[in-house]
Structure formats: C-alpha cells, structure tokens
Design an enzyme around this catalytic site. Structure first.
Site, short mmCIF file in Angstrom:
data_model
loop_
_atom_site.label_atom_id
_atom_site.label_comp_id
_atom_site.label_asym_id
_atom_site.label_seq_id
_atom_site.Cartn_x
_atom_site.Cartn_y
_atom_site.Cartn_z
N HIS A 545 0.82 -1.21 0.00
CA HIS A 545 0.00 0.00 0.00
C HIS A 545 0.86 1.26 0.00
O HIS A 545 0.90 1.99 -0.99
CB HIS A 545 -0.94 -0.02 1.21
CG HIS A 545 -1.88 1.13 1.26
ND1 HIS A 545 -2.49 1.56 2.43
CD2 HIS A 545 -2.32 1.98 0.30
CE1 HIS A 545 -3.26 2.59 2.17
NE2 HIS A 545 -3.18 2.88 0.90
N HIS A 550 1.53 5.01 -2.76
CA HIS A 550 1.65 6.38 -2.24
C HIS A 550 3.05 6.96 -2.48
O HIS A 550 3.20 8.01 -3.13
CB HIS A 550 1.35 6.42 -0.75
CG HIS A 550 -0.10 6.34 -0.41
ND1 HIS A 550 -0.86 7.44 -0.11
CD2 HIS A 550 -0.94 5.27 -0.33
CE1 HIS A 550 -2.10 7.08 0.14
NE2 HIS A 550 -2.18 5.76 0.02
N HIS A 736 -3.83 0.87 -6.47
CA HIS A 736 -4.13 1.48 -5.18
C HIS A 736 -5.53 1.09 -4.71
O HIS A 736 -5.74 0.80 -3.53
CB HIS A 736 -4.00 3.00 -5.25
CG HIS A 736 -4.35 3.66 -3.95
ND1 HIS A 736 -5.57 4.28 -3.73
CD2 HIS A 736 -3.68 3.77 -2.78
CE1 HIS A 736 -5.61 4.75 -2.50
NE2 HIS A 736 -4.47 4.46 -1.90
N ASN A 740 -6.30 -0.79 -1.16
CA ASN A 740 -6.75 0.18 -0.16
C ASN A 740 -8.19 -0.01 0.28
O ASN A 740 -8.48 -0.09 1.47
CB ASN A 740 -6.58 1.61 -0.68
CG ASN A 740 -6.99 2.65 0.36
OD1 ASN A 740 -6.30 2.86 1.36
ND2 ASN A 740 -8.12 3.28 0.14
N ILE A 891 -6.47 8.88 -1.10
CA ILE A 891 -6.79 8.69 0.32
C ILE A 891 -5.86 7.61 0.87
O ILE A 891 -5.37 6.78 0.10
CB ILE A 891 -8.26 8.29 0.54
CG1 ILE A 891 -8.62 8.31 2.02
CG2 ILE A 891 -8.53 6.93 -0.07
CD1 ILE A 891 -8.56 9.64 2.68
#
Length: 891
Positions: A545, A550, A736, A740, A891
């Site tokens: 993740h 990110h 993602h 997520n 997010i």
C-alpha cells in the site's frame, strides 16, 4: 487599461503617420481610414467560472467584505488575452490585448451553497492579432479565488468557442513575482507550440520549479524534492529520532515534496515538524484537498482518535480493560460500542475532548462510544473468516492479493546473505505436506504448477530481533498452499521462524504446523494462521500500500509539474491520476507514519516500520509494477501469445488478476490511442525535450536512489512511452484501489487481519498451552492486537477505506469530460475507454453471480468488487462502498 512600452507607442504612431500620408496621396480622407480601422476592433464576450474564497471558507468574512471594497476602489480581477498568432517585436512574446475586468462582482449575488459563480467579461480585441491562445489574470482582491474555466465566444478567425480549463487557485497579485498565465485547452508538443506562446510556456515551468531555497508558503506554486527527513522528532529525545530515508545506500527511498522547514536542533539533517494538530503542511495549493474532500476527511478523522487523545484514552485501558476476553467482546465494537468504565478517568477524558469530537463519539446509549460499521467479512457469517478456504481465498481476492507466488522449487530457499544470516532455507519437507495433497507428491505438484506460497520470511527476518525486543512477539512466516481442482487454495503447511538465539549468522530456528480442525491442535493451527496474517498485514500497509503506491507515485507528480507544461499532451493524460496524492502523503507524514504515529502504534514493526519499507525499496523496479510483468514475476502466470493479454493465469479463478488484466488492457488501449495521436514516430518521442527532461528527472532525482538504467525504460520509443504511462495510471488508480478500499471490509474485524502479535506460540507442557486447551478463544485474542491498538487501527482503516463524495473514478474527469482538450480524436478515445470500463463492470457482476467462481465470493459472502470501475453517474456517493477505482492515490 493595459500598458504598452514606449517602443510600441512610437512604432504605432509612426505607422499611423505613414498610412495617413499614403491615404492623402490616393485622395482618401483620413476619417475613412479611421472607420476601416474601427472595423478591425471586435468585442469578444466571455464567461468566467470561479469559486470565491468566502464560499469555500465561511469563517473568512473578510474575503467577502474586503473584496467588494477593492472592487469599489478599482482593484478588481482582470484578464488580458495573449495572441497565439502574432509576436510583439518588442519582447518576442505573443501580443497582449487590453486588460478587461470581471463584470458585476459587487452586484452579483452568490449563494453560499452553490459554490460556483459565473461572471461576464468583455474584451477589446483587434482582429489583426489573430486568435488568443492564453491569458494573464491579475487578482487585485484581498483574497484568493479558485479559477475553474474561462470560455470565449465568437472569436474572430476561430470556429466555435475557445476554452481555458484552469482549475487553479489564484492569489492576490502581490503574492507573485510573475504573471499568472493560463493556456487554452489545445495540446502541443514543445516544438509545435505557436511561437508567440513559447516564452510563456517555458517561464511557467521555471516558476513551478522554484529556486530550491526557503520555507514554502501556501501561495507558493513550487514543486520540489526532499528526503523523508521529517518523520522523526529528535528534539523530543532519542526514542523519537528516525533515520533519514532517501539519499543513501543504506536507506534509499522515493523523494517527497519539499516544504523547506528549518532543521531540528538535535539533528541538522532532520526537518522540524509542525505541531501535531496542524494539518496545514505545505503542498502546492492546487494539490490540496478540495473543500468537500477536506470536510469529509475531518469528519471521519474525528472518529480516528489519533494521537491527541492517545494519552487520555489509553489511560482508560488498564491491564484488564485492554483485552478482548471473547469474540463477543470484539463484536460489541460494531453492535453496541465500547462500554466505558466509571470513575474519574472518564470524567477527565470527557473534559479533554473537543465538543465537536465528543458529539461524534457520543452515542444514544449513554456511556458507550466507538461503535463502528459492521465489516463485510462478518456481515453474513460471524465465523466463516476462520475457515482454511477463506484464509487462502483472501490471498487472491482480499486486501493484499499481490504477494502470493508460485512455488518453483521445494523446499523453499531464502535469498538472504548466508554470510550474515546463516542458513535461512525452509525446514518444510515433503512429509509435512503430502498427506493433504490428494495423492500428489511434492515434485508432481511443482511440475503441474499446483503449489503456491505466501512468503514473508526474507522481508521480515532481518528486522525480527529488533521487533521482538519490544512488546511484539512474532515470527517470519512461510505458507504453502495447494491449488485444488475447484480453483480454491488449500493451506498445507505454515512455517514460523525465529533467528537463532546464539546469533543471526547461525540461521533460522523454525517450527512447522499443519492443518487441524479439532482440539488443541486446531487451536494451534488457528494461531499459526494468525501469525501469518500479522506478517501479511504489516507488509500490506508498509509495502503493497504505502511504498508501492503512495510513496512511489509522488515523484511522478512532482516531475510532471516541473517538466511537462500544461500544454503537453502527456501532462493532460497523467494529471487526473495525481489528484490529492501530495496532500494525503503530507498528512500521512504528519499523523500516520511519523515517529509515535498511528501506524507505529498499530502495526508490528512499530518504530522500524518506515525503515523496513526503505530496505524493501532496494528491490523496487518500476517496469515490474506493470500488472502483466508482476504476474509473470510472481509465477502466477506464464507467457501465452494466443491469450488476449499475452499471458495465461495458472490460477484461473484469481479475482484480482482476472479483473486487473481487464482494467490493465482498457488503460493500455486508451493510452495507446491517445498517445498515438500526438506521437506518430519514435523520433517524436526522442525529440520531445520536455518529455526527455521529465523522464530524466523521474529516474535521477525523484527516484534518485534507483538510477541504474537497467531498472528503467530508456524512453526512446513510442512503445516505451505507452507502457510507462499505462503503468503509472495502473499503479495510481487500479493497484491502489485493490490494496486500499478492501481494508475495512476485511480488516475492520481485526481477528481476521491482526496487525500485532504479543505472545509466541504456546509450547506443549507449559501453562500457556494448558490455557490454550482450556480457553482457546481467550488465548487467541490475548496473542493478537490488544483492544486499544484495535480501536486505533480500526478507526484509521475506516477513514482510509472511504470514498470521498467528490471522488472522480477511472473513466471520469473533473472538467466535465469535454473541455479538457480541444482535440476530437483523444476525446473519442476517452469515450471508448469509458464504454470499455462499463463493459468490464457488467462482466465483473456476472462473474460474481456465477457459482463456479468460488474465489469471487467465498465463505464470507463478499463479492469481489475492488476493481469494479464504478463509472456510472451515481457513483459519487462516497462511503464504505467496497468498490470503485478512483483516478488517483487520493486517500
């Protein structure tokens, strides 16, 4: 009024004198020429859509009052058109029209709820100047405004309206040392840019890069790089010091956005931090959350107690209250909330909680609080998560379906350096697994591609001694599974390993556990699966993740804004996939992944979490994050030229891979169609100076610790460009989403995805083993994440799993899907992309209803929808939907 230089005025007067003389010689009256000149002057009508500061920030009353005062004083908002056809010889730039003000700012009534306002504007324009291709905006108001779109109608020499898609914050002019320039929605490769616009294009990029010095302020539009040197707080003491990640061989890392804050006193290499509750971390203003998104984030963050309440809340959880004694106690989190103990501690807690937060935490049943939504994994069946089938299925369709690989040699071997770690090869033998393999031998299963492994051994082992020196007590794990005829995975064996007590170079000390359903053996097997889940939970959060989506994407965001003009077609292609990424990463550094932050308090590596992800980044290779390459590397697919995707899955019922390949293919087709319109040859790729600068900066600066050219495409061909852009979009959107938004559905119930283990496996003949025989559920709950960490962890993943109400999903754009480019063919390609995604949605729903695909729903009855694009018009509802692919890591 616009101002002209002295040379312009002299040149203009000379021209008029000349023309007047010639006119007299031909017997034409000067007044006749004057009338002809007037015919060349046109009025261009336009509309300007924007959002006022006071609409977005109701607390700033000054934004409304002072802006109106400034208007009355003649200090309004003006726009000045720039010609795309004619150069001003005085400065080598496109000729400027006369500045025009926004009309009726003072008298126009704007609703506090509508948000968007529309103003008229009228430009004086000389037809001889051609078509405008850009404009300068000057905001003489007191406060900033959000400029959305400017539309010009009836432009002389141009068929149809000209649109300028802006979507940018414009601060008062005194905040800038340069003019704010916006371009029309026409795309140009650098060498194709109209000559009058080139200086503006080049200078805009220079402005966005900044000068690399000083602390950046909210109105600065600077995209720059820095190391992850802001995670620790060394001034608070050595327990809060953390190594700088990035810029060294020991701790390599992707770069993050620079803020320019001063260094700490204790460590000149570490950047000072803002106070914990200050969320105003610098990111370029256009990268900040929208007002709606930030409101959503704050509302849900109230439920994530965060660190501000850690001392107060944790004081309530004494040695008995900090345990779940039964699974019914865990279920009370969702069915009735936590019952607070009575006494002074509770009164002190209430006194310390801000009223807004207290309202959120308070429930109708009095002293109960923290009632969470029911996670999907226990909605239909409260115990199905405990089955071996579900344990294996979640490796293919759960929250971390990107690690499982095919076992290609038996027993499994380690890649750790034996001179440092000794013999780390597996102790699993054929006799451990063949009793449950339906008559197959281990060698036969290897040859027929039937054995798969979830292997966290090498990632965890180098940190295991340090991790276990804390309150955490865990193992490095290997899990081998058999692919059965019905497509499901059957766990065969789990290996739990520790470092040798006499030193790391002595190798691993391992224990092997096989499946059992009844008695204490069944309880031991259930605990063994929990230790595997702890490994997988930590690896998921830190690597699958955080690191691989990110952190890995942020350098692309920065480089794109620094090196690719908004006029560049690749900028227009990638920009939607970078929305909110820098902002959410900055917030993560502030409250989640920092020293003592929520992540360190809820995931097993604790203070070593980010350091561990840095070590794993050493093996990060960009092209391997393309989905087909990833599946081939993990051995779960093999090349197959006859297949639509060029490969064949060895686990046919692999929901992440099946849906992922469809999404990948749709993205790849869209990218190929789009880029082919602008790049007809490899030579155009090689000769694109902005593109080459962008790619050089991504590799050598943004991911500067991974400079080796063997790890990157060269960016010399169209194929390399297409593949690179497809991979970026895949990682930022679908990958993602897959890792997520399943967090709360699966891990919102912590026993299914524990994040910490606090006890080692009970040994036969010990009191702990006797307790396991007597009360297995209590021992299980005392071995995994404690109650307080569970509350923090569940609060966090509830926030991370929610879709914002202003989200834009794959196949959607935030500029009405029509205005982002004036080129017809790319817009048609995007329309086809949306249609393809809708077809994929229908196919996913059909497969989820087809009972032959057992891994798509499983014993827990959760349909696999994490890669359901969600492109329909009613998709923007937000919440814990468990489906939808946002465009970006938002997010």
């Amino acid at each position: 009024m616009g101002f002209r230089s002295g040379s312009e005025i002299v040149h203009g007067m000379a021209g008029m004198c000349c023309v007047s003389t010639k006119s007299k010689k031909k017997g034409i009256e000067p007044s006749a020429y004057s009338n002809n000149s007037m015919k060349k002057k046109k009025k261009i009508k336009g509309t300007v859509k924007l959002m006022k500061k006071n609409i977005l920030d109701l607390s700033d009353v000054k934004a409304s009052i002072f802006d109106r005062v400034h208007e009355l004083l003649g200090k309004g908002v003006t726009l000045q058109l720039i010609s795309a056809d004619h150069i001003d010889p005085a400065n080598g730039r496109g000729k400027l029209g006369k500045a025009a003000p926004l009309e009726k700012w003072v008298t126009k009534i704007t609703s506090l709820t509508a948000g968007e306002s529309e103003f008229g504007i009228t430009f004086d324009w000389d037809e001889t100047m051609g078509v405008p291709g850009a404009f300068i905006i000057r905001n003489h108001h007191h406060s900033q405004l959000f400029l959305k779109i400017v539309t010009l109608e009836d432009v002389p020499g141009h068929d149809g309206p000209i649109k300028f898609v802006c979507n940018s914050w414009v601060y008062p002019t005194h905040r800038y040392k340069y003019d704010r320039v916006f371009f029309s929605n026409k795309s140009y490769l650098p060498h194709q840019t109209p000559e009058p616009l080139r200086p503006y294009r080049e200078e805009e990029l220079i402005n966005l890069r900044g000068n690399g010095s000083g602390e950046l302020k909210e109105w600065d539009r600077v995209y720059d790089y820095d190391y992850y040197n802001d995670l620790g707080s060394p001034d608070k003491g050595p327990d809060y010091a953390r190594p700088v990640l990035g810029g060294s061989e020991k701790y390599p890392y992707p770069r993050r956005g620079r803020t320019g804050r001063k260094p700490t006193q204790a460590d000149p290499y570490s950047e000072s931090r803002l106070p914990l509750l200050n969320l105003n971390i610098y990111v370029p203003r256009d990268e900040r959350f929208s007002h709606i998104k930030f409101s959503d984030f704050l509302a849900y963050a109230l439920k994530s107690l965060g660190q501000v309440l850690v001392p107060e809340i944790s004081s309530l959880f004494d040695k008995t209250f900090n345990e779940f004694d039964t699974f019914d106690d865990v279920l009370s989190l969702y069915e009735g909330g936590i019952k607070l103990p009575n006494g002074a501690k509770v009164r002190k807690l209430k006194a310390s909680i801000p009223w807004e937060m207290l309202k959120e935490l308070a429930r109708d049943d009095g002293e109960r609080f923290l009632k969470f939504p029911m996670p999907d994994v226990i909605k239909e069946d409260k115990s199905a998560w405990r089955t071996d089938e579900e344990f294996g299925r979640e490796m293919l369709a759960g929250v971390n379906p990107v690690v499982i690989s095919r076992l290609q040699e038996f027993p499994p071997k380690s890649k750790l350096d034996p001179t440092e770690y000794g013999n780390q090869n597996s102790s699993i033998r054929a006799e451990h697994i063949e009793m449950n393999m339906n008559g197959l031998s281990a060698d036969e299963a290897i040859r027929s591609n039937k054995l798969f492994i979830l292997d966290h051994h090498d990632a965890i082992m180098p940190y295991l001694r340090r991790i276990n020196s804390t309150n955490t007590k865990m193992y490095a794990t290997r899990t081998i599974l058999l692919l059965q005829d019905d497509g499901t995975l059957k766990p065969l064996v789990i290996e739990l390993s520790l470092l040798h007590p006499q030193g790391e170079y002595h190798g691993a000390v391992s224990k092997v556990f096989t499946p059992a359903e009844q008695g204490v053996e069944g309880s031991v097997w259930h605990l063994a699966k929990a230790y595997v889940s702890v490994n997988d939970s930590g690896y998921h959060q830190l690597v699958s993740h955080w690191l691989n989506t990110h952190a890995a994407i942020e350098p692309f965001v920065i480089a794109t804004n620094r090196q690719l003009s908004v006029l560049h077609p690749i900028y227009k292609l990638l920009h939607p996939h970078f929305r909110d990424t820098m902002n959410i990463n900055a917030l993560a550094r502030q409250i989640l992944i920092n020293a003592g932050g929520v992540l360190e308090n809820t995931v097993f590596p604790a203070k070593y979490s980010m350091e561990m992800s840095s070590v794993i980044y050493k093996s990060w290779v960009f092209p391997e994050h393309a989905l087909p390459a990833d599946l081939l590397k993990r051995g779960v697919a093999v090349p197959d030229p006859s297949s639509p995707h060029g490969l064949r899955l060895l686990i046919e019922d692999y929901p992440f891979a099946v849906d992922g390949l469809e999404i990948w293919s749709a993205i790849e087709t869209w990218v190929t169609d789009y880029c082919s319109f602008y790049y007809s040859s490899d030579g155009l790729v090689q000769g694109d100076l902005e593109l080459q600068s962008w790619w050089d900066e991504v590799r050598n600066v943004g991911h500067g610790d991974k400079k080796d050219e063997r790890w990157w495409p060269e960016m010399r061909t169209r194929a390399e460009l297409f593949q690179t852009c497809t991979t970026i979009i895949w990682v930022a959107s679908a990958l993602h989403a897959a890792v997520n938004f399943g967090q709360y559905p699966y891990a919102g119930y912590l026993p299914n995805r524990p994040t910490i283990s606090r006890r080692f496996m009970p040994e036969p003949g010990t009191p702990e083993y006797a307790e396991l025989e007597l009360n297995p559920d209590k021992v299980f709950l005392k071995s995994i994440t404690a109650q307080f960490q569970t509350l923090l962890g569940v609060s966090l993943i509830e926030i991370l799993s929610r879709h914002s109400t202003d989200e834009f999903y794959l196949g959607q754009r935030d500029d009405d899907n029509h205005d982002w480019t004036s080129d017809h063919e790319p817009k048609e390609a995007f329309r086809r992309f949306g249609e393809r995604l809708m077809e994929i949605e229908n196919r996913i729903m059909e497969m989820n209803l087809d009972g032959k695909w057992k891994n798509r729903v499983g014993p827990v009855k959760i349909p696999y929808t994490l890669l359901y694009p969600n492109t329909s018009d009613n998709s923007r509802v937000g919440g814990l939907t468990g489906k939808g692919i946002p465009n970006s890591v938002s997010i």
